[in-house]
Design an enzyme around this catalytic site. Structure first.
Site, PDB file in Angstrom:
ATOM      1  N   ASP A  36     145.314 103.626  65.046  1.00 54.24           N
ATOM      2  CA  ASP A  36     143.879 103.334  64.939  1.00 54.24           C
ATOM      3  C   ASP A  36     143.040 104.615  64.892  1.00 54.24           C
ATOM      4  O   ASP A  36     143.395 105.618  65.523  1.00 54.24           O
ATOM      5  CB  ASP A  36     143.458 102.481  66.148  1.00 54.24           C
ATOM      6  N   ASN A  72     143.106  92.301  58.634  1.00 53.03           N
ATOM      7  CA  ASN A  72     142.598  93.410  57.805  1.00 53.03           C
ATOM      8  C   ASN A  72     142.197  92.976  56.390  1.00 53.03           C
ATOM      9  O   ASN A  72     141.511  93.719  55.680  1.00 53.03           O
ATOM     10  CB  ASN A  72     143.625  94.556  57.713  1.00 53.03           C
TER      11      ASN A  72
END
Ligand code: FPP
Length: 254
Positions: free
Chosen positions: A28, A76
């Protein structure tokens, strides 16, 4: 779990570290890394992909046996089309560019997630990558792509329901091992440690079933900057954790 031999690889020279057999990493912070440099988000993802190659090398050298990385979640898809396309292209490019190095390092590649639902060109890359690398022995790199922990549990439940319907399994025989045994990759051990760079303190639908007793370690470092030193720091913290799995510590049992 593997114990690192004397002085091996740790930045402190003679330090003994406990190395997780199975490690999960939530990659991330690519977007913030790019923003800090006034670059497009795609540049952050590209730097993140390059860093994945470094992580593989470092983990292989440290003696990790299973490395699962979160590369693209079932959520996503809600990002702008441009960004989704960049991530798909990077995925294809990664293996073309780095597989020779992964081969040299003895790294086998596997994929976890709803792979069947991916575009054909991505499925092809997954099939070829798994086939090409299947005899490599040093470490398994498991790429979670179109992965969601909840979707994986649903997948397991559907498999089990099918077995019951076909008369191959009695409902009363369903237990935790049945759920584990019907996940995407049942032979991969649950992660001993999950690392999340970029400061967020949540799992974001990563390995929900498998992480029941995983140790968690978060770092403010953004993923593209997460290198050997940060990995060593995570292993140092892991070395000092007292894993009780709901029981008592060794000290308390005495
Ligand atoms: C999260 O950062 C990262 C992702 C959604 C993608 C991770 C992908 C890579 C590291 C490269 C993929 C490589 C391969 C081989 C699949 P973010 O974009 O959410 O960052 P932010 O929170 O700072 O915006």
């Amino acid at each position: 779990m593997a114990i690192l031999g004397f002085g091996k690889k740790s930045s402190e020279g003679d330090e003994q570290l406990k190395i997780p057999v199975s490690l999960g990493v939530i990659m991330d912070g690519n977007g913030r890394w790019a923003k800090k440099r006034m670059l497009p988000r795609s540049a952050g993802h590209r730097a993140g992909a390059e860093n994945l190659k470094e992580l593989c090398r470092n983990c292989g050298n440290y003696g990790v046996k299973y490395l699962t990385v979160y590369a693209f979640s079932t959520e996503n898809w809600s990002r702008p089309d441009d960004e989704v396309n960049t991530l798909m292209d990077l995925f294809v490019e990664f293996w073309e560019k780095y597989d020779p190095e992964l081969e040299q390092e003895g790294i086998r590649v596997r994929f976890t997630g709803d792979i069947d639902a991916l575009p054909e060109r991505i499925k092809e890359v997954c099939r070829k990558g798994e086939e090409r690398s299947k005899n490599r022995q040093k470490m398994q790199l498991i790429v979670a792509f179109n992965y969601g922990g909840r979707r994986e549990i649903v997948h397991s439940c559907k498999n089990i329901a099918r077995l019951v319907k076909e008369g191959k399994l009695d409902i009363d025989d369903i237990n935790e091992d049945t759920i584990s045994g019907n996940l995407y990759l049942p032979d991969v051990p649950d992660p001993d440690l999950i690392i999340r760079p970029s400061g967020e303190q949540r799992l974001s639908n990563f390995l929900l079933w498998e992480s029941a007793y995983s140790e968690l370690w978060v770092s403010d470092c953004l993923w593209p900057d997460f290198g050997f030193e940060e990995l060593t720091e995570a292993f140092r913290a892991y070395t000092n954790r007292d894993r009780r799995f709901g029981g008592l510590s060794k000290e308390e049992k005495k």
